[in-house]
Design an enzyme around this catalytic site. Structure first.
Site, short mmCIF file in Angstrom:
data_model
loop_
_atom_site.label_atom_id
_atom_site.label_comp_id
_atom_site.label_asym_id
_atom_site.label_seq_id
_atom_site.Cartn_x
_atom_site.Cartn_y
_atom_site.Cartn_z
N SER A 137 0.86 -1.19 0.00
CA SER A 137 0.00 0.00 0.00
C SER A 137 0.89 1.24 0.00
O SER A 137 2.03 1.20 0.49
CB SER A 137 -0.88 0.02 1.25
OG SER A 137 -1.54 1.27 1.39
N TYR B 215 -1.77 -1.19 10.27
CA TYR B 215 -1.83 -1.32 8.80
C TYR B 215 -0.54 -0.77 8.17
O TYR B 215 0.12 -1.47 7.38
CB TYR B 215 -3.05 -0.59 8.27
CG TYR B 215 -3.29 -0.78 6.78
CD1 TYR B 215 -3.91 -1.93 6.30
CD2 TYR B 215 -2.90 0.19 5.86
CE1 TYR B 215 -4.12 -2.11 4.93
CE2 TYR B 215 -3.11 0.02 4.50
CZ TYR B 215 -3.72 -1.13 4.04
OH TYR B 215 -3.94 -1.29 2.68
N1 LIG Z 1 -8.76 -0.60 -1.70
C1 LIG Z 1 -7.77 0.26 -1.54
O1 LIG Z 1 -7.94 1.47 -1.62
C2 LIG Z 1 -6.38 -0.26 -1.25
C3 LIG Z 1 -5.33 0.66 -1.23
C4 LIG Z 1 -4.04 0.20 -0.95
C5 LIG Z 1 -3.82 -1.15 -0.72
N2 LIG Z 1 -4.87 -2.01 -0.76
C6 LIG Z 1 -4.59 -3.41 -0.52
O2 LIG Z 1 -5.12 -4.18 -1.58
C7 LIG Z 1 -5.54 -5.44 -1.08
C8 LIG Z 1 -6.99 -5.73 -1.46
O3 LIG Z 1 -7.82 -4.69 -1.04
P1 LIG Z 1 -9.36 -4.65 -1.44
O4 LIG Z 1 -9.79 -3.26 -1.40
O5 LIG Z 1 -9.59 -5.44 -2.69
O6 LIG Z 1 -9.99 -5.39 -0.18
P2 LIG Z 1 -11.14 -6.50 -0.10
O7 LIG Z 1 -11.62 -6.45 1.30
O8 LIG Z 1 -12.12 -6.36 -1.21
O9 LIG Z 1 -10.34 -7.86 -0.33
C9 LIG Z 1 -9.60 -8.47 0.67
C10 LIG Z 1 -9.92 -9.95 0.61
O10 LIG Z 1 -9.06 -10.61 1.54
C11 LIG Z 1 -9.84 -11.61 2.18
N3 LIG Z 1 -9.22 -11.95 3.46
C12 LIG Z 1 -9.26 -11.26 4.63
N4 LIG Z 1 -8.60 -11.92 5.58
C13 LIG Z 1 -8.11 -13.05 5.01
C14 LIG Z 1 -7.36 -14.15 5.48
N5 LIG Z 1 -6.97 -14.23 6.77
N6 LIG Z 1 -7.03 -15.13 4.62
C15 LIG Z 1 -7.44 -15.08 3.32
N7 LIG Z 1 -8.18 -14.08 2.82
C16 LIG Z 1 -8.51 -13.07 3.66
C17 LIG Z 1 -11.23 -11.02 2.33
O11 LIG Z 1 -12.22 -12.01 2.52
C18 LIG Z 1 -11.35 -10.28 1.02
O12 LIG Z 1 -11.97 -11.07 0.02
C19 LIG Z 1 -5.27 -5.43 0.41
O13 LIG Z 1 -4.00 -6.00 0.65
C20 LIG Z 1 -5.24 -3.95 0.74
O14 LIG Z 1 -4.45 -3.67 1.88
C21 LIG Z 1 -6.15 -1.61 -1.01
#
Ligand SMILES: NC(=O)c1ccc[n+]([C@@H]2O[C@H](COP(=O)([O-])OP(=O)(O)OC[C@H]3O[C@@H](n4cnc5c(N)ncnc54)[C@H](O)[C@@H]3O)[C@@H](O)[C@H]2O)c1
Length: 278
Positions: free
Chosen positions: A155, A168
């Protein structure tokens, strides 16, 4: 303003043909987009997610579109789940060449004084130990296949601290460093390891802070970005495709920042509104 095309309009060129990819958090917004794009490019997908319904939905969407995918209920914080997922991918498809660590825990906001120790431990168990465990079991399979590419979704907040997000920010900073350390250890085995750091992306994970209101989220977050808007899942998925494919063959130990210029913007302008929360 130019935005990446929806995945439905993607024209595949077989960049990942015959390769097997594991995507953790593959039932989520970003993980799902990555899994779908990889499948379009010819990869066999093991869709790993702790949520059975989400893993099944992504896998079903891939199969419906003509691709190959198997759901696998996996809690990446559990060593036995990670071992089982890799074994299933090896037995089902073989030729494991790609691992994308996307899964991340949702942790309440708070200072270290406010937060429970369990919150801290959960962030690290999922965001950092999860990738460690998945890599531990995947790398021996990549050796058998003659090499591979690992993509760790970190991130922008692994590089920049914002208020009340210490678990985080710290876990994502750790993931960026784990990436570099593993890249050094496995370069001679033809295994590349890179991280990808998104800025705020319009996903439900980010939108809950705005009561699910996409328009309100865009209005609030847009001015924080040089490009005037948050990103889309496709814009992360295309970066993840680049890192998984041979087109990034001279890249390892890198962090690919896909943040719409947010970090540079923050550097230039110190008086800003509250930071993004993704
Ligand atoms: N959305 C954003 O703005 C953003 C920005 C920077 C980084 N990220 C990173 O991108 C990634 C995905 O984000 P997103 O927005 O698609 O989130 P999201 O919540 O849609 O997806 C995360 C997925 O991880 C799964 N998950 C949670 N705990 C778990 C575990 N213990 N084992 C296996 N699966 C598990 C959840 O069920 C979910 O399907 C994350 O690593 C997040 O930190 C997101």
């Amino acid at each position: 303003m130019i935005e990446a095309q929806p995945l439905e309009q993607h024209v595949p060129t077989g960049k990942l043909k015959g390769r097997t990819a594991l995507v953790t958090g593959g039932g989520g917004a970003i993980g799902g987009a990555i899994a779908r794009l990889y499948a379009m490019e010819g990869a066999n997908l093991l869709v790993c997610d702790v949520d059975p319904g989400k893993a099944a939905d992504t896998a079903a969407a891939i199969v419906k579109a003509g691709g190959r995918a198997t759901p696998c209920v996996t809690d990446v914080s559990k060593p036995e789940d990670c071992a089982r997922a890799v074994k299933l991918a090896a037995e089902t498809y073989g030729n494991i060449r790609i691992l994308v660590n996307v899964a991340a825990a949702v942790i309440p906001d708070g200072t270290v004084v406010d937060l429970a120790f369990e919150d801290w431990n959960k962030a690290f168990a999922v965001n950092l130990s999860g990738p460690f465990l998945m890599c531990k079991h995947t790398i021996p399979e990549m050796r058998k296949a003659g090499g591979g590419s690992i993509v760790n979704i970190a991130s922008q907040l692994g590089q920049l601290a914002v208020p009340k997000r210490s678990p985080y920010c710290s876990s994502k900073a750790g993931l960026i460093m784990l990436t570099k350390a593993m890249a050094i250890d496995h370069a001679a085995e033809n295994i590349r390891v890179n991280s990808l750091s998104p800025g705020a992306i319009d996903t439900p994970r980010a939108l809950w802070r705005y009561n699910g209101d996409l328009a309100a989220a865009r209005k609030a977050r847009g001015p924080m970005y040089l490009l005037g808007r948050p990103g889309k899942v496709e814009e992360v998925a295309y970066g993840a495709l680049f890192l998984a494919s041979d087109e990034s063959s001279f890249m390892t130990a890198s962090d690919l920042l896909i943040d719409g210029g947010y970090i540079a913007h923050k550097t230039l302008e110190t008086k800003t509104v509250d930071g993004p929360r993704a």
